[in-house]
Design a protein around this motif. Structure first.
Motif, PDB file in Angstrom:
ATOM      1  N   ASP A   1       0.810  -1.219   0.000  1.00 51.69           N
ATOM      2  CA  ASP A   1       0.000   0.000   0.000  1.00 51.69           C
ATOM      3  C   ASP A   1       0.846   1.272   0.000  1.00 51.69           C
ATOM      4  OD1 ASP A   1       0.922  -0.648   2.567  1.00 51.69           O
ATOM      5  OD2 ASP A   1      -0.629   0.611   3.505  1.00 51.69           O
ATOM      6  N   LEU A   2       2.158   1.145  -0.029  1.00 51.62           N
ATOM      7  CA  LEU A   2       3.025   2.316  -0.019  1.00 51.62           C
ATOM      8  C   LEU A   2       3.217   2.847  -1.443  1.00 51.62           C
ATOM      9  CD1 LEU A   2       5.736   1.128   2.540  1.00 51.62           C
ATOM     10  CD2 LEU A   2       3.808   2.678   2.955  1.00 51.62           C
ATOM     11  N   ARG A   3       3.244   4.169  -1.578  1.00 47.85           N
ATOM     12  CA  ARG A   3       3.306   4.805  -2.894  1.00 47.85           C
ATOM     13  C   ARG A   3       4.744   5.149  -3.272  1.00 47.85           C
ATOM     14  NH1 ARG A   3      -1.018   7.494  -4.867  1.00 47.85           N
ATOM     15  NH2 ARG A   3       0.362   7.716  -6.666  1.00 47.85           N
TER      16      ARG A   3
ATOM     17  N   ARG B   1       0.779  15.449   1.329  1.00 48.14           N
ATOM     18  CA  ARG B   1       0.620  14.010   1.152  1.00 48.14           C
ATOM     19  C   ARG B   1       1.941  13.307   0.894  1.00 48.14           C
ATOM     20  NH1 ARG B   1      -2.611  11.112  -3.881  1.00 48.14           N
ATOM     21  NH2 ARG B   1      -2.132   8.956  -3.296  1.00 48.14           N
ATOM     22  N   ILE B   2       2.780  13.895   0.059  1.00 50.62           N
ATOM     23  CA  ILE B   2       4.033  13.241  -0.285  1.00 50.62           C
ATOM     24  C   ILE B   2       4.952  13.133   0.932  1.00 50.62           C
ATOM     25  CG2 ILE B   2       5.224  15.361  -1.029  1.00 50.62           C
ATOM     26  CD1 ILE B   2       6.474  13.624  -3.295  1.00 50.62           C
TER      27      ILE B   2
ATOM     28  N   GLU C   1       3.626  10.310   3.126  1.00 51.17           N
ATOM     29  CA  GLU C   1       3.929   9.006   2.534  1.00 51.17           C
ATOM     30  C   GLU C   1       5.386   8.640   2.787  1.00 51.17           C
ATOM     31  OE1 GLU C   1       2.766   5.522   0.677  1.00 51.17           O
ATOM     32  OE2 GLU C   1       1.497   7.255   1.098  1.00 51.17           O
ATOM     33  N   ARG C   2       6.243   9.601   2.628  1.00 51.53           N
ATOM     34  CA  ARG C   2       7.675   9.361   2.872  1.00 51.53           C
ATOM     35  C   ARG C   2       7.919   8.983   4.331  1.00 51.53           C
ATOM     36  NH1 ARG C   2      12.676  11.918   0.740  1.00 51.53           N
ATOM     37  NH2 ARG C   2      14.270  11.678   2.335  1.00 51.53           N
TER      38      ARG C   2
ATOM     39  N   GLU D   1       5.832   7.603   6.395  1.00 54.19           N
ATOM     40  CA  GLU D   1       5.286   6.271   6.659  1.00 54.19           C
ATOM     41  C   GLU D   1       6.260   5.195   6.177  1.00 54.19           C
ATOM     42  OE1 GLU D   1       2.817   3.125   7.825  1.00 54.19           O
ATOM     43  OE2 GLU D   1       3.045   5.208   8.467  1.00 54.19           O
TER      44      GLU D   1
END
Length: 286
Positions: free
Chosen positions: A100-102, A148-149, A152-153, A155
């Motif tokens: 689930d990681l982008r 958001r970016i 995500e980083r 996480e």
């Protein structure tokens, strides 16, 4: 990481392999090579290159917040190593749950090569019993936590350090005691730069002891005491103030580092440490 746009245009599989060949992200202490250096961002304005007390090497820091946090780490006696921009090169070996990681958000659009995620600081800490542990900290501007970016980083980093069983956390500019960091910055270079002050190591020891005695007996301000010390000993102007900074850096004298250092306070009010009272020597080393 700032100035990411310039970094994106240059990133490729070839550059990744070159970084690995250069040994970036490897080693400890003096031998450690950060994954990113200020030379990788030639147009960036607020970079810092700082010679480390703990490591004896140059540290590469990209923001004022990174530099200030670094100074705080330097001041802590329990910290024995500081590795900045530590890359998560073995992420796949540690984190299994990553579907689930982008990671696509961190891929160069031109080359298709994924960037290497790095954590701002990997810190080695030794307690009073000699036990060693590691602490990882990610430096972010508070405003970036809304993006958001950035989330995500973070996480990605969180899962990596959690899998390794290492304490990880986020530090923002709002978490850093700026006054203390600036105080440490002011004295930092004086720990080792005695030759820049025109002194030999033996002169540093002798004059340091003499200046401690002068401080303990003077009712004048620290500033005036330092000036008079220069005149009495025939020293270059500023030598006494260098000695004051050096003695603070090696913790032979103490002031409240959480408040701006006041050079107008009486010299005798400075706290001379027990080691200094027992005849400990001023020194250039650690």
């Amino acid at each position: 990481m700032r100035n990411i746009g310039k970094y994106n245009t240059d990133w490729s599989e070839e550059k990744y392999k070159r970084f690995l060949k250069e040994g970036r992200g490897r080693g400890e202490g003096k031998d450690y090579k950060p994954w990113l250096t200020v030379q990788d961002f030639p147009s960036k304005g607020r970079c810092h290159r700082i010679f480390g007390w703990k490591t004896g090497r140059i540290h590469h820091l990209f923001t004022d917040s990174e530099a200030r946090f670094f100074y705080l780490l330097e001041w802590e006696d329990s910290v024995i190593d500081i590795r900045e921009h530590f890359p998560l090169l073995d992420y796949g070996d540690w984190v299994q749950d990553r579907e689930d990681l982008r990671f696509d958000l961190f891929t160069d659009k031109k080359s298709g090569t994924t960037y290497v995620i790095s954590t701002s600081f990997l810190i080695t800490v030794k307690d009073h019993d000699g036990n060693v542990r590691y602490v990882a900290r990610s430096l972010k501007a508070a405003s970036e936590l809304e993006k958001r970016i950035s989330l995500e980083r973070l996480e990605i980093e969180r899962r990596y350090w959690q899998a390794r069983g290492i304490d990880w956390g986020i530090v923002t500019n709002k978490d850093i005691p700026v006054v203390k960091a600036k105080n440490i910055e002011w004295i930092h270079s004086a720990r080792y730069a005695y030759m820049d002050a025109g002194l030999t190591e033996s002169e540093l020891v002798e004059l340091g002891d003499a200046f401690l005695l002068r401080l303990s007996q003077s009712s004048e301000s620290i500033r005036k005491t330092a000036l008079e010390f220069d005149k009495d000993y025939g020293l270059d102007p500023g030598t006494g103030m260098f000695l004051f900074r050096h003695l603070l850096a090696v913790k032979r004298i103490k002031v409240n580092m959480d408040e701006p250092i006041d050079l107008n306070r009486p010299a005798y009010s400075v706290d001379i440490t027990d080691a200094a009272r027992k005849g400990g020597k001023a020194y250039a080393g650690g």
